[in-house]
Design a protein around this motif. Structure first.
Motif, short mmCIF file in Angstrom:
data_model
loop_
_atom_site.label_atom_id
_atom_site.label_comp_id
_atom_site.label_asym_id
_atom_site.label_seq_id
_atom_site.Cartn_x
_atom_site.Cartn_y
_atom_site.Cartn_z
N VAL A 180 -124.25 -20.59 59.02
CA VAL A 180 -124.34 -20.18 57.62
C VAL A 180 -125.67 -19.50 57.33
CG1 VAL A 180 -124.28 -20.96 55.24
CG2 VAL A 180 -122.76 -22.01 56.94
N ASP A 238 -119.09 -28.32 56.80
CA ASP A 238 -119.13 -27.63 55.50
C ASP A 238 -118.01 -26.60 55.39
OD1 ASP A 238 -121.32 -29.15 55.01
OD2 ASP A 238 -122.77 -27.50 54.98
N MET A 239 -117.80 -25.85 56.46
CA MET A 239 -116.75 -24.83 56.45
C MET A 239 -115.38 -25.46 56.25
SD MET A 239 -118.05 -21.70 57.00
CE MET A 239 -116.76 -20.75 57.76
N LEU A 297 -110.54 -18.23 61.22
CA LEU A 297 -111.43 -18.95 62.13
C LEU A 297 -110.62 -19.55 63.27
CD1 LEU A 297 -113.12 -20.71 59.15
CD2 LEU A 297 -114.34 -19.09 60.59
N VAL A 325 -121.89 -16.12 60.63
CA VAL A 325 -120.68 -16.32 59.82
C VAL A 325 -120.89 -15.77 58.41
CG1 VAL A 325 -119.27 -18.07 58.67
CG2 VAL A 325 -119.73 -18.25 61.11
N THR A 326 -122.04 -16.00 57.85
CA THR A 326 -122.33 -15.50 56.50
C THR A 326 -122.26 -13.98 56.46
OG1 THR A 326 -123.68 -17.40 55.91
CG2 THR A 326 -124.07 -15.36 54.69
N LEU A 358 -118.62 -13.12 56.37
CA LEU A 358 -118.02 -13.44 55.07
C LEU A 358 -118.40 -12.40 54.02
CD1 LEU A 358 -118.54 -17.32 54.81
CD2 LEU A 358 -116.59 -16.06 55.74
N ILE A 405 -115.49 -18.29 51.09
CA ILE A 405 -114.72 -17.85 52.25
C ILE A 405 -113.57 -16.99 51.74
CG2 ILE A 405 -113.38 -18.55 54.27
CD1 ILE A 405 -114.84 -21.20 54.23
N PRO A 451 -125.21 -26.77 60.05
CA PRO A 451 -124.56 -25.47 59.88
C PRO A 451 -125.51 -24.28 59.80
CG PRO A 451 -124.48 -26.73 57.83
CD PRO A 451 -125.12 -27.61 58.84
N PHE A 506 -119.86 -27.72 61.60
CA PHE A 506 -118.73 -27.00 61.01
C PHE A 506 -118.11 -27.74 59.83
CE2 PHE A 506 -114.45 -24.87 61.57
CZ PHE A 506 -114.92 -23.58 61.35
N ILE A 524 -119.72 -21.27 49.54
CA ILE A 524 -120.34 -21.88 50.71
C ILE A 524 -121.85 -21.79 50.59
CG2 ILE A 524 -120.38 -19.80 52.18
CD1 ILE A 524 -119.49 -21.71 54.48
#
Length: 740
Positions: free
Chosen positions: A440, A487-488, A533, A454-455, A458, A527, A436, A485, A507
């Motif tokens: 991430v 972890d998400m 998503l 993504v982070t 977020l 999240i 990730p 993915f 996360i």
């Protein structure tokens, strides 16, 4: 050379300018075509252009017919052709209809004098028009009739509601023309913002035009302002001194919000002079919903019945009087420093969206996408909306080039979420992703945290919880989804309610970050409830299959039906603009079945669960049966669909069977065939004899028989997909939802 006597006599008759302009339009058409037979459409287009040009340049001009359109710019060619019947009849001695009225020509009395007579005719008509407009200009003054505008709305709105919402002339009248004209009134100050609405994506029950002093309010959702409110039955229009209802109800709750508004009304009536206006609760706009809101929020009003709208002088005088009272109130607030937050706007309020508002917004999104020139299968937008409402993770599957990524982008854009404002992020997935870190982030050798894309989203979304944020993972199965993915997906499963908000486990844990500044910024980042998503997938030899962990958590929407013979609609006109949409529109209302279980929802939940139990008994044979997670998601989807009246019960379950159950099925054994045939029976009914097809499944592929089965099926989309999977099993010895 002399003019025909008939023409000069007719021109001298007291009438609007239509006859003179008609003759000019015919001459201009002849000059271009050199054909004595003139197409009525061409003449009508030139006729309309003449009036639109004078109107646009603020030149003296006859008003457009009030029961047809309040401005020439809103007239259509078909309306003009109907309008021309009168001047054509008045000029019948020199203007002749041909081919049933599709063509016009001058009479023989004109043509007999030769083509040289036409320039003389043109000069004569222009001189007459110049005199006519000179006289007209001295009488017209402003050149705008509020009475005609109100009359037009009250007498055409019902009919308009049965017509297409997009680009309707009434929308332009409310949003552009009336605000522009009201702004010209000398008593409307520079601080006044004028805004009108006929709805968003769908016709409003109660359209309105508001005048707001931006020093105290910039939105009809809070504060005080003047507003014209049209009764839902179009029996009357009210000029009112009003208050915004949304913010008080949001901040205080419905009961206390009403109490606050009622107390404010008493204070306004005691402190301001509303002479000549009614100060009671006898305001009747609609029988439900907003009706109560208007009654408690209106301090004073004047009712104008549709059958007896006053003249312009009276209407303007009433508005001027109420505006003076409003300005007195605003000045008092400013002097005593009692102004609330004037920056409060649509983007900082959790807009209350009832069932009607949700449907209107969906229709607006559909219109927006259509006006961008893209066409998708019927029901797809509603299905996509329900899928995201059910769970903030969805997958769009289909062959390359079907517009999956574009659908996500345009859906988000219609809601005001764009790449430019950071609310839409496209992340192309790379085949070499195996963890990730690319999404991430990671800590470098110095211990500095390097956030992934993504982070970053977020973090921004967590600071703007009322705005929806969309992350599109493009071609997400180019790498193994579980590797980068997972972890998400696991974090999404930790969603729970906390003080009325949806929260997840972090996360990024603060103790995993080395530097203190990173702990402050990124520590315990989760999240947020406003992040959605969506992955796009193409299933071919270059991609990876999905595990049940992924499929359990997503609605998989497949659209492989391609209709190449689709072209942009030339009649769409100007594109719509993105409309800010609060996160409430998409945010889930339920996380666990207990959140949804109640007296009203119980019957639908029970029916849905019983059907799933029956399907589960079939799936157990191949160990593909579903658990509570899918049961809850399917029930939520069904409840949302019922609440917003988007699909029938069978249509909604058909979508869920197709998107939540069938993607789990793949294999090559005889048991796969039996399960698919049993599911086909669930789709088409008990008349489907499984043993008949077990012996010879090719019978199912007869086009006539298959068409009849699907036509009669309770769940036709699923039945069609099952037939496709069975055909693949027979031809290749292996089948999967993903093989088409």
């Amino acid at each position: 050379m002399s003019l025909p006597v008939e023409l000069s006599t007719i021109f001298r008759n007291k009438q609007k300018s239509y006859k003179m302009v008609l003759v000019l339009a015919m001459i201009d058409t002849w000059k271009e075509t050199q054909d004595q037979s003139l197409k009525l459409d061409d003449v009508a287009r030139r006729f309309l252009t003449y009036y639109q040009h004078r109107e646009a340049n603020n030149l003296a001009v006859d008003s457009s017919p009030p029961r047809v359109a309040v401005r020439w710019e809103l007239m259509s060619i078909s309306q003009v052709k109907s309008l021309l019947e009168t001047p054509i009849e008045a000029l019948r001695s020199i203007v002749i209809k041909q081919a049933g009225g599709a063509f016009l020509t001058f009479a023989e009395s004109v043509w007999s004098k030769g083509a040289e007579v036409l320039p003389e005719l043109q000069d004569y008509a222009n001189r007459e028009l110049e005199l006519y407009h000179s006289h007209l200009g001295s009488e017209q003054g402003l050149g705008f009739s509020l009475k005609e505008s109100l009359d037009h709305i009250l007498h055409t709105y019902h009919e308009a509601k049965s017509e297409s919402f997009a680009n309707h002339p009434l929308g332009a009248l409310f949003r552009k023309i009336l605000p522009e004209q009201l702004r010209l009134l000398p008593f409307v100050s520079e601080h006044i913002r004028i805004q009108g609405s006929v709805g968003k994506g769908n016709w409003a029950g109660v359209p309105w035009i508001a005048l707001m002093d931006t020093r105290v309010t910039k939105s009809t959702q809070y504060g005080e302002y003047i507003v014209y409110l049209f009764a839902e039955d179009m029996s009357a229009v009210y000029l009112t001194f009003n208050q915004g209802v949304t913010k008080p109800k949001t901040d205080l709750g419905k009961r206390e919000g009403y109490a606050f508004l009622e107390q404010k009304v008493l204070e306004l009536r005691e402190g301001l002079n509303f002479e000549g206006f009614s100060t009671d609760e006898d305001i009747h706009l609609t029988s439900a919903g907003l009706g109560r809101d208007y009654q408690v929020s209106t301090a004073a009003y004047k009712r104008y019945y549709a059958s007896n709208i006053p003249n312009d002088d009276q209407l303007v005088a009433d508005l001027e009087q109420l505006m003076a009272t409003y300005q007195e109130y605003v000045d008092r607030l400013l002097q005593t420093d009692q102004v609330d937050d004037p920056e409060y706007s649509l983007e900082t309020v959790e807009e209350i969206m009832d069932e009607q508002a949700i449907r209107e917004r969906i229709e607006y999104i559909k219109s927006y996408i259509q006006h961008k020139g893209f066409a998708y299968p019927p029901g797809l937008i509603e299905n996509f909306y329900l899928s995201l409402k059910t769970k903030p993770f969805a997958i769009l599957a289909g062959v390359s080039g079907t517009g999956k990524t574009k659908l996500i982008k345009l859906f988000a854009e219609a809601m005001g979420a764009t790449t430019q404002n950071g609310q839409f992020t496209l992340i192309p997935v790379r085949p070499d992703w195996s963890d990730p870190s690319d999404l991430v982030g990671y800590s470098d050798l110095s211990g500095k945290f390097r956030p992934g894309r993504v982070t970053e989203v977020l973090l921004e979304a967590s600071q703007n919880l009322n705005k929806p944020y969309f992350i599109c993972l493009d071609e997400m199965n180019l790498a193994r989804v579980e590797h980068y993915f997972s972890d998400m997906l696991s974090i999404l499963e930790t969603q729970e309610w906390q003080d009325g908000s949806i929260v997840t486990a972090p996360i990024i844990h603060d103790n995993s970050l080395v530097q203190e500044e990173d702990q402050v910024v990124y520590g315990n980042l989760s999240i947020p409830e406003n992040v959605y998503l969506i992955g796009t997938v193409n299933m071919d030899e270059t991609t990876h299959p999905f595990s049940k962990k992924v499929l359990d958590r997503a609605n998989t929407i497949e659209f492989n039906d391609i209709f190449l013979a689709q072209f942009p609609d030339e009649e769409l006109g100007m594109a719509l603009s993105p409309e800010f949409t609060p996160n409430q529109f998409l945010r889930s209302d339920y996380l666990q079945l207990v959140d949804a279980y109640g007296v009203e929802s119980k019957p639908l939940i029970t029916r849905t669960t019983n059907t799933l139990v029956q399907i589960n008994s079939i799936l157990e044979e191949i160990h593909a049966h579903v658990g509570f997670r899918i049961r809850d998601a399917v029930c939520f989807y069904m409840l949302y669909s019922q609440r917003y009246e988007l699909f029938s019960e069978n249509e909604a379950f058909d979508h869920q069977l197709l998107q939540k159950i069938l993607p789990r099925i793949q294999g090559s054994s005889a048991s796969i065939r039996r399960v698919l045939l049993k599911l086909m029976r669930e789709c088409v009914g008990s008349s489907f004899v499984i043993n008949e097809y077990l012996e010879n499944v090719d019978l199912l592929f007869d086009e006539g028989k298959l068409h009849k089965l699907i036509t009669q099926a309770e769940y036709p989309q699923s039945a069609r997909k099952i037939a496709s999977m069975l055909r693949r099993l027979e031809e290749d010895g292996f089948t999967s939802y993903w093989l088409s």
